[in-house]
Design a protein around this motif. Structure first.
Motif, short mmCIF file in Angstrom:
data_model
loop_
_atom_site.label_atom_id
_atom_site.label_comp_id
_atom_site.label_asym_id
_atom_site.label_seq_id
_atom_site.Cartn_x
_atom_site.Cartn_y
_atom_site.Cartn_z
N ARG A 169 -6.93 13.57 -3.38
CA ARG A 169 -8.12 14.26 -3.85
C ARG A 169 -9.35 13.87 -3.04
N SER A 170 -9.54 12.57 -2.80
CA SER A 170 -10.71 12.14 -2.03
C SER A 170 -10.63 12.59 -0.58
N VAL A 218 0.57 7.87 -8.21
CA VAL A 218 -0.77 8.18 -8.73
C VAL A 218 -1.84 7.81 -7.71
N ARG A 219 -1.68 6.64 -7.07
CA ARG A 219 -2.65 6.24 -6.04
C ARG A 219 -2.66 7.24 -4.89
N SER A 220 -1.49 7.73 -4.49
CA SER A 220 -1.43 8.71 -3.41
C SER A 220 -2.14 10.00 -3.79
N LEU A 221 -1.95 10.44 -5.04
CA LEU A 221 -2.62 11.67 -5.48
C LEU A 221 -4.13 11.49 -5.58
N LEU A 222 -4.58 10.30 -5.98
CA LEU A 222 -6.02 10.05 -6.01
C LEU A 222 -6.60 10.04 -4.59
N LYS A 223 -5.86 9.43 -3.66
CA LYS A 223 -6.30 9.46 -2.26
C LYS A 223 -6.26 10.88 -1.70
#
Length: 382
Positions: free
Chosen positions: A40-41, A33-38
């Motif tokens: 997106r940014s 999830v953290r990788s997918l949020l990064k």
């Protein structure tokens, strides 16, 4: 591997296998999830930098004057490359304000001094491990100080700098393209107190590292941010949504770096997400199976306890304790002698305990002919 490392590895292995891998599955899902949020940014930053114009300092004023977005408070996102100079020198102030390194004597507009204490640890006879003590204490072995003066970016190769853009550092936490100009290691002499620290397993200092970094005058860097006109002079400010503000990279290098990070975060999120789903699915099935087995075992123990309290179920003749021929074994439990016959079919195929159990369950059917019966009758041998 030391004993302490073995213990840490054992704890990590137990946490990894906790609940049949559920712990490691949740950890992998969190990283995914953290990788997918990064992702997106980073993708958003890549699109903004690709659309942002790359300009010379001399072209900023005309762009801001004809662009409609300059009426907003944030300004227009631009990429500007120029050389560093102090603001006082371009304003014609005879008191040119620059910073001079204490050790190196180099001049710059940003000066950062860092002093790091290097510790050594011998566990001693009464000492704890460094990892455990670090959880209980908050020791800061590094001290750092930073000073800066107002500075600008100007076109390279032109002097005096008649056209420039003011760099506004307010609120910026981006990494700076500083240059190391001084690095020195100074050993610390041992004292009797140092021996006591080592004996009891405490950390003791062995040296100090002094480091000095500056943003030198004349260094060519790239500024990425929102540019506005302040009193007729362009001013650039950082954007919190972008990973760069002042950098040694050009626009093309930033795009390549962000494109690589985008692919890295994408595949990391996809791979770890698939692995996390597989691990969590396996852990869920394993724990569901274990829970059902535990529930069935509990029901069986409760049923056995109920039967043990039933006086009718405790009736066992002495000849049931001996060896029973195969032809006389109960067709249900295969351990006790046939003692009960079903009425009206008359089949003598069950022991008294199994017959009473069939009677209690409500589905009163003979296990041989499958016909309903009214009751079971205990048969006694004369």
């Amino acid at each position: 591997m030391s004993v302490h490392d073995d213990a840490v590895a054992a704890v990590v292995a137990q946490l990894t296998l906790a609940a049949d891998g559920a712990f490691i599955g949740v950890a992998l899902a969190y990283v995914a999830v953290r990788s997918l949020l990064k992702l997106r940014s980073t993708s958003s930053a890549l699109r903004q930098i690709e659309r942002a114009p790359s300009l010379h300092v001399s072209d900023l004023r005309s762009l801001l004057e004809i662009d409609d977005s300059q009426s907003s408070s944030c300004g227009k996102l631009v990429i500007v490359r120029g050389v560093v100079d102090s603001k006082s020198s371009v304003n014609g102030d005879w008191r040119s304000t620059v910073l001079v390194g204490h050790e190196s004597g180099e001049k710059g507009v940003i000066l950062q001094r860092t002093q790091t204490c290097i510790y050594h640890e011998w566990k001693g006879f009464f000492g704890w491990s460094q990892e455990l003590r670090s959880l209980l204490t908050r020791k800061q072995p590094k001290s750092s100080s930073m000073r800066m003066v107002p500075f600008v970016l100007a076109d390279a190769g032109s002097w005096p700098h008649s056209k420039y853009v003011i760099v506004n550092m307010d609120g910026s936490r981006h990494p700076l393209p500083l240059v190391t100009v001084y690095h020195h290691f100074q050993p610390v002499s041992a004292t009797p107190y140092t021996f006591l620290q080592a004996l009891f397993g405490h950390q003791y200092p062995v040296g100090l590292v002094d480091e000095e970094k500056i943003l030198p005058l004349g260094k060519e860097i790239t500024a990425v941010g929102f540019c506005t006109l302040k009193s007729g002079t362009p001013e650039i400010k950082s954007s919190k949504d972008l990973p760069y503000f002042l950098s040694d990279l050009s626009k093309d290098q930033m795009i390549l770096d962000l494109a690589f990070k985008t692919k890295l975060f994408l595949w990391t999120g996809v791979v770890l997400g698939v692995v996390a789903v597989g691990v969590l699915s396996y852990a869920t099935m394993r724990n569901w199976t274990k829970w059902k087995e535990w529930r069935h075992g509990r029901q069986a123990r409760q049923h056995d306890a109920t039967e043990s309290d039933d006086p009718d179920a405790q009736i066992v003749t002495d000849d049931d304790n001996g060896e029973v021929p195969d032809g006389e074994l109960c067709v249900i439990c295969l351990t006790r002698r046939r003692r009960s016959a079903f009425v009206p079919c008359g089949h003598l195929v069950c022991c008294q305990r199994c017959a009473l159990r069939i009677e209690r369950e409500g589905d009163k059917k003979c296990p041989v002919c499958m016909q309903p019966f009214q009751k079971s009758v205990r048969i006694y041998n004369s």
